[in-house]
Design a protein around this motif. Structure first.
Motif, short mmCIF file in Angstrom:
data_model
loop_
_atom_site.label_atom_id
_atom_site.label_comp_id
_atom_site.label_asym_id
_atom_site.label_seq_id
_atom_site.Cartn_x
_atom_site.Cartn_y
_atom_site.Cartn_z
N THR A 36 51.90 22.27 41.61
CA THR A 36 50.44 22.10 41.46
C THR A 36 50.36 21.22 40.31
O THR A 36 51.06 21.40 39.29
CB THR A 36 49.64 23.43 41.16
N ALA A 37 49.01 20.25 40.42
CA ALA A 37 48.50 19.94 39.00
C ALA A 37 48.38 21.08 38.05
O ALA A 37 47.83 22.23 38.40
CB ALA A 37 47.20 18.98 39.30
N HIS A 290 44.96 27.72 42.81
CA HIS A 290 44.92 28.77 43.67
C HIS A 290 43.30 29.13 43.92
O HIS A 290 42.54 29.05 43.09
CB HIS A 290 45.58 30.02 43.35
N GLY A 291 43.13 29.31 45.25
CA GLY A 291 41.66 29.83 45.57
C GLY A 291 40.88 28.73 46.06
O GLY A 291 40.67 27.74 45.60
N ASP A 292 40.27 29.18 47.34
CA ASP A 292 39.06 28.28 48.18
C ASP A 292 37.88 28.80 47.70
O ASP A 292 37.28 29.49 48.70
CB ASP A 292 39.62 28.28 49.62
N PHE A 293 37.40 28.39 46.60
CA PHE A 293 35.94 28.99 46.10
C PHE A 293 35.29 27.79 45.62
O PHE A 293 35.53 27.05 45.19
CB PHE A 293 36.07 29.97 45.14
N ASP A 294 33.90 28.09 45.72
CA ASP A 294 32.95 27.19 44.86
C ASP A 294 32.12 27.85 44.02
O ASP A 294 32.35 29.03 43.70
CB ASP A 294 32.14 26.53 46.10
N LEU A 295 31.01 27.18 43.35
CA LEU A 295 30.33 27.99 42.54
C LEU A 295 29.66 29.10 43.19
O LEU A 295 29.46 30.10 42.53
CB LEU A 295 29.10 26.92 42.10
N GLU A 296 29.11 28.97 44.43
CA GLU A 296 28.34 30.05 45.08
C GLU A 296 29.35 31.43 45.26
O GLU A 296 29.06 32.56 44.61
CB GLU A 296 27.79 29.82 46.37
N ALA A 297 30.52 30.97 45.50
CA ALA A 297 31.43 32.22 45.68
C ALA A 297 31.94 32.79 44.54
O ALA A 297 32.07 34.07 44.35
CB ALA A 297 32.63 31.39 46.37
N ALA A 298 32.06 32.08 43.14
CA ALA A 298 32.39 32.30 41.93
C ALA A 298 31.20 33.34 41.40
O ALA A 298 31.51 34.48 40.88
CB ALA A 298 32.77 31.45 40.99
N ASP A 299 30.08 33.06 41.64
CA ASP A 299 28.86 33.89 41.29
C ASP A 299 28.80 35.00 42.11
O ASP A 299 28.46 36.08 41.50
CB ASP A 299 27.54 33.09 41.37
N GLU A 300 29.12 34.86 43.28
CA GLU A 300 29.20 36.18 44.13
C GLU A 300 30.28 37.20 43.67
O GLU A 300 30.04 38.53 43.68
CB GLU A 300 29.17 36.06 45.67
N PHE A 301 31.22 36.77 43.53
CA PHE A 301 32.67 37.28 42.95
C PHE A 301 32.04 38.11 41.63
O PHE A 301 32.29 39.23 41.51
CB PHE A 301 33.63 36.61 42.63
N ALA A 302 31.41 37.35 40.74
CA ALA A 302 30.98 38.06 39.41
C ALA A 302 29.91 39.14 39.88
O ALA A 302 30.04 40.19 38.88
CB ALA A 302 30.65 36.92 38.36
N ALA A 303 29.32 39.28 40.62
CA ALA A 303 28.08 40.01 40.91
C ALA A 303 28.57 41.09 41.64
O ALA A 303 27.95 42.08 41.42
CB ALA A 303 26.93 39.31 41.79
#
Length: 309
Positions: A36-37, A290-303
């Motif tokens: 990975t980079a 790692h992880g196929d996420f975007d801003l919306e998914a990260a915010d949902e994870f936090a919530a």
């Protein structure tokens, strides 16, 4: 949000799980080997791009196959690699990371071309056009060079952030202090704060950076979350409860999430929560990407996920 991620770019080779290195010419089977980079610039660039920022990387790498792979991996993530300068006489920085079953990551590291980056390599026009500059590893390119880059960014209205490397072994606090008046957000880990400041108390150490001119200090503490130290006070942001696979790149992911939150106009605490969510998402797999996420998914994870007690 138009970000230039400048400084340390590394190709990581990760092996998991590794409980011990076989003796002599022995061999053992593993579950996964990935490339990975990574790096305080390259790894942060990966997560910033996932979270919706437009990212251009700047730094020094070699003309070797390792450099080719690093450019390919960054490009695949949607990162503009035009400003990565390539050295024919120096290898690309790389690390071999044998990941332990609990997620710990000892490192075998080649310093490589990162230390050769200088003022003649800086894309000054692109830097002036950016909204944010994230400089990873100012100790490696020299604090005088870093201070010149950061001061130029500030003169052109660019929001600046800095992440550090080893905890004080590549320079002193006094040397680093020359760049701090040009740093809006300092994003070190706990060991770096204590190592550079020479203090035994984390908040006291962080306040040394504030007193020297840094705008705010967000300190990562691994599974213990983050501590925000600003002129207004101190607050703690917990990490999330997850099953850790690999902690590689978690600090860079936190930096990316924090900066994306800042770019969206969120409060320092809200930005740190996004940083913790990004770090948690990266830690559940192998490598900085790692992880196929975007801003919306990260915010949902936090919530929806519990913080660690």
């Amino acid at each position: 949000m138009k970000v230039v991620t400048m400084g340390v770019h590394v190709l990581d080779v990760l092996v998991r799980p590794v409980e011990a290195i076989p003796e002599g010419q022995g061999a053992t089977l593993v579950d996964d080997i990935r490339m990975t980079a990574a790096g305080t610039a390259g790894g942060t660039a990966l997560t910033l791009a996932k979270l919706g920022a437009s990212v251009r990387s700047a730094g020094a790498i070699g003309t070797d196959p390792t450099g080719d792979m690093l450019v390919q991996l960054l490009g695949r993530a949607g990162i503009d690699t035009e400003f990565l300068v390539r050295r024919a006489d120096t290898a690309t920085s790389a690390s071999v990371l044998p990941i332990r079953p609990n997620g710990d990551r000892p490192s075998l590291h080649l310093l490589g071309a990162n230390i050769t980056y200088g003022l003649d390599d800086v894309p000054w026009e692109a830097l002036a056009e950016a909204t944010h500059l994230h400089l990873g590893g100012p100790e490696l390119i020299g604090v005088d060079v870093a201070a010149r880059i950061l001061s130029y960014a500030k003169e052109h209205g660019v929001v600046t952030s800095v992440d550090l490397l080893a905890p004080g072994v590549l320079g002193s606090f006094e040397q680093l202090a020359a760049a701090l008046p040009y740093v809006d957000h300092l994003l070190p880990n706990e060991d770096q704060v204590l190592g550079f400041s020479g203090e035994d108390d984390l908040v006291t150490g962080a306040r040394r950076f504030l007193d020297a001119g840094a705008g705010a200090v967000a300190v990562t503490r691994g599974g213990d979350g983050a501590v925000l130290v600003t002129a207004e006070g101190t607050e703690t942001v917990p990490a999330f409860e997850i099953d850790v696979v690999d902690t590689t790149g978690c600090g860079d992911a936190f930096s990316a999430g924090f900066l994306r939150g800042v770019g969206l106009g969120r409060s320092p605490r809200e930005a740190a929560v996004l940083g913790s969510a990004a770090a948690a998402l990266v830690a559940q797999g192998l490598g900085s990407d790692h992880g196929d996420f975007d801003l919306e998914a990260a915010d949902e994870f936090a919530a929806t996920h519990k913080p660690r007690p």
